[in-house]
Design a protein around this motif. Structure first.
Motif, short mmCIF file in Angstrom:
data_model
loop_
_atom_site.label_atom_id
_atom_site.label_comp_id
_atom_site.label_asym_id
_atom_site.label_seq_id
_atom_site.Cartn_x
_atom_site.Cartn_y
_atom_site.Cartn_z
N ARG A 68 13.70 1.02 13.79
CA ARG A 68 13.63 1.93 12.64
C ARG A 68 14.63 1.53 11.57
O ARG A 68 15.84 1.48 11.80
N LEU A 69 14.10 1.30 10.37
CA LEU A 69 14.93 1.08 9.19
C LEU A 69 15.15 2.43 8.52
O LEU A 69 14.20 3.16 8.26
N TYR A 81 14.31 7.19 3.11
CA TYR A 81 13.15 6.60 3.79
C TYR A 81 13.50 6.26 5.24
O TYR A 81 14.61 5.82 5.53
N TYR A 82 12.51 6.42 6.11
CA TYR A 82 12.51 5.84 7.44
C TYR A 82 11.28 4.97 7.51
O TYR A 82 10.21 5.35 7.03
N ALA A 83 11.41 3.80 8.13
CA ALA A 83 10.27 2.91 8.33
C ALA A 83 10.37 2.35 9.74
O ALA A 83 11.37 1.72 10.09
N HIS A 92 6.45 -8.88 11.54
CA HIS A 92 6.59 -7.44 11.76
C HIS A 92 5.98 -6.71 10.59
O HIS A 92 5.99 -7.20 9.46
N ARG A 93 5.45 -5.55 10.87
CA ARG A 93 4.94 -4.69 9.80
C ARG A 93 5.42 -3.27 10.05
O ARG A 93 5.80 -2.91 11.16
N ILE A 94 5.41 -2.50 8.96
CA ILE A 94 5.78 -1.09 9.09
C ILE A 94 4.54 -0.35 9.60
O ILE A 94 3.50 -0.38 8.96
N HIS A 95 4.65 0.29 10.75
CA HIS A 95 3.48 1.00 11.28
C HIS A 95 3.54 2.49 10.94
O HIS A 95 2.51 3.17 10.99
#
Length: 158
Positions: A68-69, A81-83, A92-95
């Protein structure tokens, strides 16, 4: 720890929660559609290092815990934001992603606007190709260390 020590560590080691003065979690997370971009392994590695820009007076702080970013405003510490990232085809992708929904903390835009802004902050604040060179120039301007000569562009002529 000196400014130089902090900035040198910032470039080498991932930041941790303990590296920040104050981080306030998102108060009212609202889901947004995540950006569809796939980040390369090298980009994900840089994202995982995070950004502690408190000493440079920059607007964003970035911290990765697990996958988690968390992106926070530097002057307030508020989470915006949380990603959540997941492996995807060699990158990697943000799901899933969230934005602060508390209007007293953040005046959010449309979901589309927030998804674009999330990707922009990642690309500009964390992944700017010459961000490390720019940090060295800031240090030099503060009289802390000389910039890497490879990062100096010739002055434009007028």
């Amino acid at each position: 720890m000196s400014v130089l020590d902090t900035l040198t560590q910032m470039e080498a080691d991932p930041v941790t929660r303990a590296d920040f003065y104050r981080l306030i979690p998102i108060g009212r997370p609202e889901p947004i559609a995540p950006p569809t971009r796939v980040w390369t392994a090298a980009q994900w590695g840089r994202i995982r290092r995070g950004v502690n820009a408190e000493l440079l007076d920059e607007p964003w702080l970035a911290l990765v815990e697990g996958d988690r970013l968390s992106l926070h405003r530097s002057w307030s510490g508020y989470g915006i934001y949380y990603a959540d990232f997941a492996p995807c085809g060699g990158g990697h992708r943000i799901h899933s992603a969230w934005v602060e929904g508390d209007r007293e903390r953040y005046r959010r835009g449309t979901d589309r606007h927030e998804a674009v802004l999330l990707e922009t902050v990642i690309r500009v604040v964390i992944l700017t190709p010459d961000a490390d060179a720019l940090r060295r120039q800031v240090l030099a301007a503060m009289g802390i260390e000389e910039p890497d000569p490879r990062s100096e562009a010739p002055a434009p002529t007028c």
